[in-house]
Each structure stands twice: as C-alpha cells, then as structure tokens.
Design an enzyme around this catalytic site. Structure first.
Site, mmCIF file in Angstrom:
data_model
loop_
_atom_site.group_PDB
_atom_site.id
_atom_site.type_symbol
_atom_site.label_atom_id
_atom_site.label_comp_id
_atom_site.label_asym_id
_atom_site.label_seq_id
_atom_site.Cartn_x
_atom_site.Cartn_y
_atom_site.Cartn_z
ATOM 1 N N HIS A 29 -3.921 2.792 1.985
ATOM 2 C CA HIS A 29 -3.423 3.740 2.999
ATOM 3 C C HIS A 29 -4.149 3.529 4.333
ATOM 4 O O HIS A 29 -5.373 3.436 4.369
ATOM 5 C CB HIS A 29 -3.653 5.176 2.496
ATOM 6 C CG HIS A 29 -3.282 6.228 3.502
ATOM 7 N ND1 HIS A 29 -4.072 7.327 3.754
ATOM 8 C CD2 HIS A 29 -2.208 6.330 4.317
ATOM 9 C CE1 HIS A 29 -3.495 8.077 4.681
ATOM 10 N NE2 HIS A 29 -2.367 7.500 5.041
HETATM 11 CA CA CA Z 1 -0.661 0.518 3.839
#
Ligand code: CA
Ligand code: VJV
Ligand code: ZN
Length: 406
Positions: free
Chosen positions: A201
């Site tokens: 992320h």
């Molecule tokens: Ca990513």
C-alpha cells in the site's frame, strides 16, 4: 542495427545516476540496488538510450527535501552514517524522535525509525545519504522536465519510495520522492493522479495528501487479515473504505484496491483497467504519477501476486494512452532479474519500441544473471511459477467501482 527508434509525437526523458548502485542496505536485506544495475544493463544492451534523452541525476538539496519532510529529519538524513549514528542519537532534537519500544520490535530503533541493527527495515548504511539525495534528485529532475513541458514522459527507476513519512523512515523508504514531486507538480497542474501498482500500500503518499482534493491517490496492493504470527501484510493499511480524511475536503480523493494473494494477469488487468479508467474519468487529472513497484510480479521474494511482466507492462501502457504528462517511478521489486526485465520492457513501451524477446546476452556485462535455463532466458518469457495460491476467487468489481462514485 539495434532497431530502436525515437517515439513520434512525444518525448521521453530518463533520469539516473549509477552511484546509487554502490549502496548496500546489508548482506541479506531484500532491497538490492543491484536490480538497478541490471535494469541499466538491459536498457543499454537493447539500445533504448537512442529513444530517449538521458540525464545524469544530481543530488537533491536539503531545502528541496524540506518541502515535505521535517527539518530535523532532513538534517539527520544528511549527516547520518554508521559512524556518526551513535553520537547523533544523543543530540537532543534527534533523541526526541526515538520511538517507544513495542513488544513486536525485534530490533533497537533509533530516531526516525532508523537503526543500525542487522534485521532492520530501514538500516543506516555507508553511503546512505548519498543514495537518498540522489534518488530524490533524479525524481525532481524528471518532474522538472514535465512541468516545464520539455518531456511528455519522464522515468526514474531508482525512485518511487512510497512509505516514507514526514519525520519517519518506513519500509525501506527514507525520503518520499513521490510526495516531493507531486508538491512541485501542484504549482503547475490543477490536479494530479497518483497510481501505485507496487504490491504494498502506498501509505506515505496517501497520508501526505489525505486533505488535498487536488491529488487523488490510487493504490493496488496485497491486503488481508492477520496471519498466524499476528501480522498483517505490510504496512497493514489501505482498506477499501479508506477514501481520504473524513470531514476534510480531501475525503473521497484517496482510493484503495485491497487484493488477496495470488491474483493473476487476467483478474489484475480487468481490475486495473476498470478502476483506473473510472478514476481518470471522474477526477480528470492534468498529470499522472505512476509508481511501478515490481514486487507485484509472480515469483517476487516479498510479493504474493502472480503477475507476468506483460500484464505489469499493460498497466503502464494503459496509463500512457491518456497522453497526459506522465512521471514513471520504480519502487519495490526483490527478485532482481525480473525487476530488470519488467522495467526495461516498460522503458521500451513508453518509447513505442517492441523489443526482441531474446535478451542480447553477448552485449550486457553480466549475462549470467539472465542466462540460467531455469529462470528463462527471454525478456518476457517464460511465465513465472505460480508461487502463491490464488485466494482471489471472485473480486467484487461492481462494489469497488461503486465506491468511486461520489
Ligand atoms: Ca500499491
Ligand atoms: O513487515 C515489515 C515489518 C516488520 C518489522 C521489521 N522486520 C524486519 C520485518 C517485519 C513488520 N516490514 C516489511 C517492509 C516491506 C517494505 C516494502 C517496500 C516497498 O516495496 O513497498 C517499496 C520500496 C518487510 N517485509 C519483509 C521485510 N520487511 C524484511 C526486512 C529485512 C529482512 C527480511 C525481510 C530486513 C533486514 C534483513 N532481512 C537482513
Ligand atoms: Zn513494495
């Protein structure tokens, strides 16, 4: 005889400084600047330098890095080395940044989440300052090419370090070159779209712009429940419901596409094109930053996806088709030979070149990195072993796309 041509109708610039290759995070640390050496060997071996303007990067200045980062953190990064670390830890304004030890910590942490312990994610190593300010300088030079209209696409494979926070290193990232680039872009472009195909992320970039409606962040990443050891896949954030800071004008300008392990080419391509397509339609960006972390490839040492180089490259091709000013950055990628293949292929496709499948082993300095039969000796072939069970079943596309309508 190399058959490489310059693209018609757009200009590509390539930003790099070979000095980043001398740095070592530590013997068995997964982040290997060697992958950048291999990428360079392939790019030059295929003759792609003839399709672009190549620039030798110079180090960013401390003042430039302070546009996002805490001044104390910037001073620390500029001064730190394994030799100076113990003394710097005693300096009061730095000592104030030593995190509390938690039971999960397996290493001793110094200020700003930096450490000289061997198992640390963000070690202090020789030549570290040089490395950090160089990859940042390359990203800022690439950004400058775009905002001044001198290039349409600018590439820096040594950048894309999306986890770094304002006053904290995290997940192998120390200076957030992406945030610094977007800050520069906002002086010229009304809206910037950030897309992140690294398997992790893009939390640092999302956090930096969580109150900023002129920046939309869109990350595709491995996300799942706690494992047997009580850990989440790093960094543990990026839930589908995280859409920017609630109650601020930035709400709805962050998008997250959490994905189970083992996603394959077909599933990823469908997901990427529908969600990215809708995001572009709704947000109407004036420029795009694409973080191309190659740890989303199958067979990656840290990743858990099963993507092929072709599918990874299709994401780049899809974004390029918008013909918006485009900054292309690296990021993660821990199986060096595959990182080099992917980023070389993506350099080629941004310059409208199709490379011969056979790697020019007779030209590149370290052919043995690519000539092992078991690893395949082509650029895109063979497909990687499916190292992760496909837990994706049916992705709820409908639901994810509905999230975009605001
Ligand atoms: Ca990513
Ligand atoms: O999972 C974590 C954090 C821990 C605490 C620290 N220990 C070392 C590992 C577990 C919870 N960190 C991740 C960080 C991933 C960063 C990805 C960066 C990017 O690709 O998104 C962008 C460039 C992690 N996963 C694996 C490791 N750390 C790891 C770190 C090491 C290591 C082996 C694995 C550090 C040193 C050494 N081995 C020697
Ligand atoms: Zn990653």
């Amino acid at each position: 005889e190399h058959g490489i041509t310059r693209p018609k109708g757009h200009k590509v610039s390539f930003h790099y400084n070979s000095r980043v290759e001398d740095m070592h995070f530590g013997k068995t640390h997964p982040m290997k600047p060697w992958r950048l050496t291999l990428t360079k060997h392939l790019v030059l071996g295929y003759g792609l330098q003839y399709a672009m303007d190549t620039y030798e990067a110079v180090a960013a200045g401390k003042d430039q890095v302070r546009a996002f980062h805490d001044p104390d953190y910037v001073d620390f990064l500029a001064e730190v080395s394994p030799d100076t670390f113990p003394a710097l830890c005693e300096v009061e304004r730095y000592a104030a940044h030593i995190p509390e030890r938690t039971p999960q910590d397996t290493v001793d942490l110094g200020p700003f989440n930096l450490s000289t312990s061997p198992g640390a994610d963000c070690p202090v190593f020789d030549g570290m300052s040089t490395y950090l300010f160089l990859y940042t300088g390359a990203t800022l030079a690439a950004t400058n090419q775009l905002v001044t209209g001198q290039s349409d696409v600018a590439i820096n494979w040594s950048g894309g370090l999306h986890h770094a926070h304002k006053s904290e290193a995290s997940g192998f990232c120390y200076i957030n070159d992406i945030v610094l680039s977007i800050i520069d872009m906002l002086r010229v472009y009304p809206r910037v779209l950030y897309i992140d195909i690294d398997v992790h992320h893009g939390d640092g970039v999302e956090e930096a712009f969580q109150r900023q409606p002129r920046v939309m962040t869109l990350s595709y990443h491995r996300y799942g429940p706690y494992d047997e050891t009580g850990h989440r896949f790093f960094p543990g954030s990026g839930h589908l419901n995280d859409v920017g800071l609630k109650g601020t004008v930035g709400e709805h300008f962050a998008l997250n596409v959490p994905i189970a392990s083992g996603i394959d080419d077909r599933q990823y391509t469908t997901l990427f094109q529908s969600v990215t397509g809708r995001a572009i339609e709704a947000f109407k960006p004036s420029a795009i930053v694409l973080q191309c972390g190659a740890d989303s490839l199958g067979g990656d040492r840290l990743g858990q996806f099963n993507l092929n180089i072709k599918a990874h490259g299709e994401c780049v091709a899809f974004v390029k088709k918008t013909r918006l000013p485009l900054l292309i950055l690296g990021g993660g990628g821990y199986t060096a030979r595959n990182v080099a293949r992917a980023w070389c292929h993506e350099t080629a496709l941004t310059t409208d070149n199709t490379l011969p499948e056979k790697i020019p082993l007779d030209i590149i300095p370290r052919p043995e990195a690519f000539s092992r039969k078991s690893h395949g000796n082509g650029l895109l072939f063979p497909p990687f072993p499916r190292t992760h069970p496909n837990d994706c079943k049916d992705i709820d596309l409908e639901f994810m796309i509905k999230k975009l309508d605001h």
